[in-house]
Enzyme design. Structure first.
Site: not given
Ligand code: HSE
Length: 434
Positions: A13-14, A33, A46, A103, A127, A130, A134, A203
């Site tokens: 995802t990220v 930059a 994958r 984290k 960054e 957490v 944000i 976090k």
């Molecule tokens: N499992 C985390 C949440 C994902 O629900 O906030 C983000 O760290």
């Protein structure tokens, strides 16, 4: 100037979001930059159907990226403590800067990782670890650098907040909502990390370090989950003018630092009490700025990528700066970290919501009041409900003023020993956040 070459490890995802944002906003990002940023390699087991990687070289082995001499910055987005730990140490050893959203890794191994990074003169930026999108690390580390920070409190787990919101708004049961939260893709691989407060404690540990200038001490964080919360308590809290949130609280006191994650009653009219669904918010109280509140998406593909790419821009800008002149990893200079201790939970102070299930006899209320007053516990409000038909018991709801945790534990033991009190006393901490 030649573009900076980055390697993305993990195309979930990220990782997918980071690739897409870098590609879509390449021109604006380069203008910020001062150089272009090129994804020169990706490590993924994958493909990600949401991500068009085109001709970017892909390897199945993350260490190919860490050992690739062409790569300047390794972006670690695989998660977990073990492989990610090895990968980050290898990248540092090879003189590469690192950006991570991990984290757990920073909270547990951050002290070691930052020490190694200092030895090698490289940056480790986190960054995205957490509160997803944000920019709260940057806000505390740089924007609030003038302040002596007194406390911070945050809703820093979206899954838990979604569950509590659904319980309150729709009266839904805990297990049912958890299933839906997992389907939304927010929950950790192991959802107990979300509902037992471990993710939030990771976090909070990071936030407390950069707020107070202390080493990362995840093992000393007190963690209590939301699995025991009932809709009855959610509703009683509401009737008293409060909302229950799963809060991470870090507070500086003369004796030490409170570092705790637990369900918490917050006055319903506080902005943070109205942060609902999967959203996150962090409130920071500093002596100069007063209270500030940072709100936004705490997870998700592009919100988290937003933080990863912002870190990348910072790294690119700072690459040519002398390491001594960079923003320190934990906000304070490494040789100026404080050894102010983390307090054990029984030395922490809070107000409390208590629910007592009592027999419908004369004098019970007087006995309860005596037990509390003998221990110097001041009652702020009290509410006695009607007799419950199914068991004939009377729920008695109390909110106390602030008191030492050890004292309330003692009082609860005495209350539970009363003949007229049935079962365990429910205890939830209360924070006014003012
Ligand atoms: N499992 C985390 C949440 C994902 O629900 O906030 C983000 O760290």
């Amino acid at each position: 100037m030649k573009p900076v070459k980055v390697g993305i490890c993990g195309l979930g995802t990220v990782g997918g979001g980071t690739f897409n944002v870098l590609k879509r906003n390449a021109e604006e990002i380069a203008r910020r930059a001062g150089r272009g940023i090129e994804v020169a390699q990706i490590a993924a087991r994958r493909p990600n159907p949401k991500c068009e990687t085109g001709s970017t070289p892909i390897t199945a082995d993350i260490f190919d990226v860490a050992n690739n001499p062409e790569i300047d910055v390794v972006i670690e987005l695989i998660g977990g403590y073990t492989l990610a730990h090895e990968l980050v140490l290898k990248a540092i050893e090879n003189g590469k800067h690192v950006v991570t959203a991990n984290k757990a890794l920073i909270a547990v191994h951050g002290n070691e990782i930052f020490a190694k990074a200092r030895e090698k003169g490289v940056i480790v930026a986190f960054e995205a670890a957490v509160a997803g999108g944000i920019p709260v690390i940057k806000a505390i580390r740089e924007g609030l650098a003038a302040n002596r920070i007194n406390w911070l409190a945050g809703i820093i787990n979206g899954t838990g907040n979604f569950i509590l919101t659904e319980m309150r708004e729709k009266g839904r049961a805990f297990a049912d909502v958890l299933k839906e939260a997992q389907a939304l893709g927010y929950a950790e691989a192991d959802p107990t990390f979300d509902v037992e407060g471990i993710d939030a404690a990771h976090k909070l540990t990071i936030l407390a370090s950069i707020a107070f200038g202390i080493p990362l001490q995840f093992d000393k964080a007190y963690t209590e989950g939301i699995t025991q919360l009932t809709t009855a308590d959610v509703n009683y809290a509401e009737a008293l003018g409060y909302r229950i949130k799963h809060l991470g609280v870090a507070r500086r006191t003369d004796k030490g630092i409170e570092l705790r994650v637990h369900p918490t009653l917050i006055p319903a009219d506080r902005l943070i009490a109205n942060v609902n669904g999967v959203m996150n918010a962090v409130m920071v109280n500093g002596d100069a700025a007063g209270s500030t509140l940072f709100y936004g998406a705490g997870a998700g593909m592009e919100p988290t990528a937003s933080s990863v790419v912002a870190d990348l821009v910072d790294v690119v800008r700072a690459m040519t700066a002398d390491p001594e002149n960079r923003v320190p990893h934990l906000a304070f200079q490494p040789d100026a970290l404080s050894d102010h201790p983390i307090l054990p939970i029984d030395a922490c102070e809070s107000a409390y919501y208590l629910r007592i299930q009592a027999k419908d006899h004369p004098g019970v209320l007087a006995q309860v009041a005596t037990i509390l007053s003998e221990r110097g516990i001041n009652i702020e409000s009290i509410m006695q409900m009607e007799v419950e038909e199914h068991d004939g018991l009377v729920p008695m709801i109390l909110v106390t003023h602030r008191v030492l945790e050890s004292r309330i534990i003692e009082a609860i033991a005495a209350l539970e020993a009363l003949d007229d009190v049935v079962g365990n006393v429910v205890r939830i901490r209360v924070e006014q956040l003012n």
